[in-house]
Design a protein around this motif. Sequence first.
Motif, PDB file in Angstrom:
ATOM      1  N   GLY A  27       0.796  -1.219   0.000  1.00 59.35           N
ATOM      2  CA  GLY A  27       0.000   0.000   0.000  1.00 59.35           C
ATOM      3  C   GLY A  27       0.829   1.270   0.000  1.00 59.35           C
ATOM      4  N   ALA A  28       2.135   1.117   0.033  1.00 58.13           N
ATOM      5  CA  ALA A  28       3.020   2.286   0.085  1.00 58.13           C
ATOM      6  C   ALA A  28       3.319   2.801  -1.316  1.00 58.13           C
ATOM      7  CB  ALA A  28       4.324   1.934   0.800  1.00 58.13           C
ATOM      8  N   GLY A  29       3.123   4.094  -1.492  1.00 61.41           N
ATOM      9  CA  GLY A  29       3.496   4.734  -2.743  1.00 61.41           C
ATOM     10  C   GLY A  29       4.851   5.403  -2.637  1.00 61.41           C
ATOM     11  N   GLY A  30       5.351   5.517  -1.413  1.00 62.96           N
ATOM     12  CA  GLY A  30       6.660   6.118  -1.184  1.00 62.96           C
ATOM     13  C   GLY A  30       7.332   5.500   0.017  1.00 62.96           C
ATOM     14  N   THR A  31       8.606   5.183  -0.120  1.00 58.30           N
ATOM     15  CA  THR A  31       9.412   4.661   0.980  1.00 58.30           C
ATOM     16  C   THR A  31      10.692   5.471   1.029  1.00 58.30           C
ATOM     17  OG1 THR A  31       8.525   2.433   0.686  1.00 58.30           O
ATOM     18  CG2 THR A  31      10.592   2.631   1.915  1.00 58.30           C
ATOM     19  N   VAL A  32      11.029   5.968   2.211  1.00 60.44           N
ATOM     20  CA  VAL A  32      12.232   6.762   2.399  1.00 60.44           C
ATOM     21  C   VAL A  32      13.118   6.069   3.419  1.00 60.44           C
ATOM     22  CG1 VAL A  32      13.160   8.978   3.174  1.00 60.44           C
ATOM     23  CG2 VAL A  32      11.068   8.909   1.819  1.00 60.44           C
ATOM     24  N   VAL A  33      14.404   5.941   3.068  1.00 63.03           N
ATOM     25  CA  VAL A  33      15.389   5.320   3.956  1.00 63.03           C
ATOM     26  C   VAL A  33      16.496   6.332   4.214  1.00 63.03           C
ATOM     27  CG1 VAL A  33      17.056   3.439   4.229  1.00 63.03           C
ATOM     28  CG2 VAL A  33      14.909   3.038   2.999  1.00 63.03           C
ATOM     29  N   PHE A  34      16.874   6.492   5.485  1.00 64.47           N
ATOM     30  CA  PHE A  34      18.023   7.314   5.849  1.00 64.47           C
ATOM     31  C   PHE A  34      19.086   6.397   6.411  1.00 64.47           C
ATOM     32  CE2 PHE A  34      20.598   9.285   9.107  1.00 64.47           C
ATOM     33  CZ  PHE A  34      21.180  10.309   8.381  1.00 64.47           C
ATOM     34  N   VAL A  35      20.321   6.562   5.930  1.00 64.81           N
ATOM     35  CA  VAL A  35      21.455   5.777   6.410  1.00 64.81           C
ATOM     36  C   VAL A  35      22.491   6.744   6.970  1.00 64.81           C
ATOM     37  CG1 VAL A  35      23.268   4.142   5.776  1.00 64.81           C
ATOM     38  CG2 VAL A  35      21.034   4.046   4.628  1.00 64.81           C
ATOM     39  N   GLY A  36      22.788   6.617   8.246  1.00 67.04           N
ATOM     40  CA  GLY A  36      23.818   7.432   8.882  1.00 67.04           C
ATOM     41  C   GLY A  36      25.109   6.644   8.971  1.00 67.04           C
ATOM     42  N   THR A  37      26.205   7.245   8.511  1.00 63.73           N
ATOM     43  CA  THR A  37      27.499   6.562   8.512  1.00 63.73           C
ATOM     44  C   THR A  37      28.532   7.365   9.287  1.00 63.73           C
ATOM     45  OG1 THR A  37      28.042   7.615   6.410  1.00 63.73           O
ATOM     46  CG2 THR A  37      27.103   5.413   6.300  1.00 63.73           C
ATOM     47  N   VAL A  38      29.589   6.697   9.687  1.00 65.21           N
ATOM     48  CA  VAL A  38      30.688   7.342  10.393  1.00 65.21           C
ATOM     49  C   VAL A  38      31.524   8.106   9.375  1.00 65.21           C
ATOM     50  CG1 VAL A  38      32.707   7.005  11.861  1.00 65.21           C
ATOM     51  CG2 VAL A  38      30.716   5.492  12.115  1.00 65.21           C
ATOM     52  N   ARG A  39      31.625   9.416   9.577  1.00 67.73           N
ATOM     53  CA  ARG A  39      32.369  10.252   8.637  1.00 67.73           C
ATOM     54  C   ARG A  39      33.806  10.450   9.110  1.00 67.73           C
ATOM     55  NH1 ARG A  39      28.421  13.477  11.068  1.00 67.73           N
ATOM     56  NH2 ARG A  39      29.261  14.999  12.508  1.00 67.73           N
ATOM     57  N   GLU A  40      34.667  10.877   8.190  1.00 69.42           N
ATOM     58  CA  GLU A  40      36.092  10.997   8.478  1.00 69.42           C
ATOM     59  C   GLU A  40      36.477  12.297   9.170  1.00 69.42           C
ATOM     60  OE1 GLU A  40      38.120  10.698   4.754  1.00 69.42           O
ATOM     61  OE2 GLU A  40      37.324  12.584   4.016  1.00 69.42           O
ATOM     62  N   ALA A  41      35.552  13.234   9.295  1.00 65.41           N
ATOM     63  CA  ALA A  41      35.854  14.499   9.956  1.00 65.41           C
ATOM     64  C   ALA A  41      34.608  15.028  10.642  1.00 65.41           C
ATOM     65  CB  ALA A  41      36.376  15.525   8.962  1.00 65.41           C
ATOM     66  N   ASP A  42      34.801  15.766  11.717  1.00 64.89           N
ATOM     67  CA  ASP A  42      33.699  16.396  12.435  1.00 64.89           C
ATOM     68  C   ASP A  42      34.214  17.699  13.029  1.00 64.89           C
ATOM     69  OD1 ASP A  42      31.185  16.800  13.544  1.00 64.89           O
ATOM     70  OD2 ASP A  42      31.637  15.636  15.336  1.00 64.89           O
ATOM     71  N   GLY A  43      33.550  18.781  12.711  1.00 66.07           N
ATOM     72  CA  GLY A  43      33.967  20.069  13.245  1.00 66.07           C
ATOM     73  C   GLY A  43      35.356  20.485  12.812  1.00 66.07           C
ATOM     74  N   GLY A  44      35.783  20.063  11.618  1.00 65.09           N
ATOM     75  CA  GLY A  44      37.098  20.420  11.114  1.00 65.09           C
ATOM     76  C   GLY A  44      38.227  19.546  11.620  1.00 65.09           C
ATOM     77  N   ARG A  45      37.908  18.551  12.442  1.00 66.81           N
ATOM     78  CA  ARG A  45      38.925  17.634  12.961  1.00 66.81           C
ATOM     79  C   ARG A  45      38.745  16.257  12.342  1.00 66.81           C
ATOM     80  NH1 ARG A  45      38.521  17.947  19.337  1.00 66.81           N
ATOM     81  NH2 ARG A  45      36.312  17.860  18.862  1.00 66.81           N
ATOM     82  N   GLY A  46      39.868  15.603  12.060  1.00 69.71           N
ATOM     83  CA  GLY A  46      39.816  14.261  11.498  1.00 69.71           C
ATOM     84  C   GLY A  46      39.387  13.242  12.542  1.00 69.71           C
ATOM     85  N   VAL A  47      38.440  12.394  12.183  1.00 68.60           N
ATOM     86  CA  VAL A  47      37.939  11.345  13.074  1.00 68.60           C
ATOM     87  C   VAL A  47      38.651  10.043  12.717  1.00 68.60           C
ATOM     88  CG1 VAL A  47      35.903   9.993  13.734  1.00 68.60           C
ATOM     89  CG2 VAL A  47      35.690  12.458  13.335  1.00 68.60           C
TER      90      VAL A  47
END
Length: 140
Positions: A27-47
């Motif tokens: 019955g769904a005409g739309g499905t939305v998926v969000f994927v959060g991943t670990v990024r290599e930098a945060d706030g200008g600092r390398g993670v």
Amino acid sequence: MDVIRLLDVRPDPLSVDEVLAAVSDRGAGGTVVFVGTVREADGGRGVTSLDYEAHPTVAEALRTVAEKVAAEHPLRALAAVHRVGHLDIGDTAVVVAAAAGHRQEAFAACRQLIDDLKREVPIWKHQRFDDGSEEWVGSP
């Protein structure tokens, strides 16, 4: 029919396919998926890596958030899975999905689900940076 199809917090790698399958609905005409991943930098600092930790009430809090989203949007299905433990750059940290009759409803519900999850569910991130520093994010 319960629209909340999958909720979990686990140490194992997450599967986008598992979450997408959980919200699959004829019955769904739309499905939305969000994927959060670990990024290599945060706030200008390398993670270099991070760890997620969860409070013992995490399952209850996640259920409360999902029920609120389900009550506020005309959904066919909803799912959310968050990882805990050690994660490296590029690892999947969270997957949320919403399926609705129309795309606008699915987008709105998916966005609210991830935003409310990040704000209200007791999961804390311990980031390590390439300069040797570290920080906790979202801890009380």
